[in-house]
Scaffold this active site. Structure first.
Site, PDB file in Angstrom:
ATOM      1  N   ASP A  32       6.347  13.830   2.962  1.00  0.00           N
ATOM      2  CA  ASP A  32       5.421  13.032   3.764  1.00  0.00           C
ATOM      3  C   ASP A  32       5.968  12.800   5.170  1.00  0.00           C
ATOM      4  OD1 ASP A  32       3.906  13.022   1.565  1.00  0.00           O
ATOM      5  OD2 ASP A  32       4.230  10.941   1.017  1.00  0.00           O
ATOM      6  N   CYS A  66       8.068   4.667   0.531  1.00  0.00           N
ATOM      7  CA  CYS A  66       6.959   4.922   1.457  1.00  0.00           C
ATOM      8  C   CYS A  66       6.952   3.870   2.568  1.00  0.00           C
ATOM      9  CB  CYS A  66       5.634   4.900   0.715  1.00  0.00           C
ATOM     10  SG  CYS A  66       5.672   5.772  -0.864  1.00  0.00           S
ATOM     11  N   CYS A 115       9.605  13.915  -0.580  1.00  0.00           N
ATOM     12  CA  CYS A 115       8.199  13.925  -0.990  1.00  0.00           C
ATOM     13  C   CYS A 115       7.354  14.734  -0.005  1.00  0.00           C
ATOM     14  CB  CYS A 115       7.653  12.502  -1.107  1.00  0.00           C
ATOM     15  SG  CYS A 115       7.655  11.594   0.438  1.00  0.00           S
ATOM     16  N   CYS A 160       1.186   9.924   1.287  1.00  0.00           N
ATOM     17  CA  CYS A 160       0.533   9.339   0.123  1.00  0.00           C
ATOM     18  C   CYS A 160      -0.212   8.059   0.496  1.00  0.00           C
ATOM     19  CB  CYS A 160       1.576   9.035  -0.942  1.00  0.00           C
ATOM     20  SG  CYS A 160       2.608   7.642  -0.495  1.00  0.00           S
TER      21      CYS A 160
HETATM   22 FE1  FES Z   1       6.408   9.908   0.092  1.00  0.00          FE
HETATM   23 FE2  FES Z   1       4.818   7.919  -0.380  1.00  0.00          FE
HETATM   24  S1  FES Z   1       5.377   9.493  -1.760  1.00  0.00           S
HETATM   25  S2  FES Z   1       5.739   8.449   1.475  1.00  0.00           S
END
Ligand code: FES
Length: 145
Positions: A35, A103, A33, A59
């Site tokens: 992140d 997450c 993702c 996110c």
């Molecule tokens: Fe990757 Fe939430 S979508 S940490």
């Protein structure tokens, strides 16, 4: 879709920031993702987590879980901090939607990475702590499918 607690921690995240000369710093990302989360720990001579801060490039659920995770580890000993798993963080937030579970893993891993950094620098061993990954994306695939 999100609980009130998740929304609260997303909108008013606790412990955002950095700690200069932190006792331990951990950075973990999820290549899937994109992140990234970084945790700073200030640990006193009795191995108690005196202060903790985080920075998340991620996110809303990542922000909320990091915020809650930092609240949960604050004041704990480094050994007790190991009980702050992603499940514990999710419970404290009254749950997360299934697609957002990964997450919360980011928060757990970032804390472990910061504890690992601290343990390495001080030559101590924290029971149950393994060398952290810098990318949790792969592990997650194994777990989910
Ligand atoms: Fe990757 Fe939430 S979508 S940490």
């Amino acid at each position: 879709m999100y609980t009130e607690k998740v929304m609260d921690h997303f909108q008013n995240p606790r412990n955002v920031g950095e700690i200069e000369n932190a006792s331990g710093v951990g950075t973990v990302g999820n290549a899937k993702c994109g992140d990234i989360m970084r945790i700073f720990l200030d640990i006193d001579e009795n191995q108690i987590i005196r202060d903790v801060k985080f920075k998340t490039f991620g996110c809303g659920a990542a922000v909320a879980t990091s915020s809650m995770a930092t609240e949960l580890v604050k004041g704990k000993s480094v050994q007790e901090a190991m009980t702050v798993t992603n499940k514990a963080v999710m419970e404290a937030l009254d749950g997360l939607p299934p697609v957002k579970v990964h997450c919360s893993l980011l928060a757990e891993e970032a804390i472990h990475a910061a504890l690992w950094d601290y343990a390495q620098k001080h030559g101590i061993e924290i029971q149950g702590l393994e060398k952290p990954k810098t990318d949790i994306g792969e592990e997650e695939e194994e777990e989910e499918y």
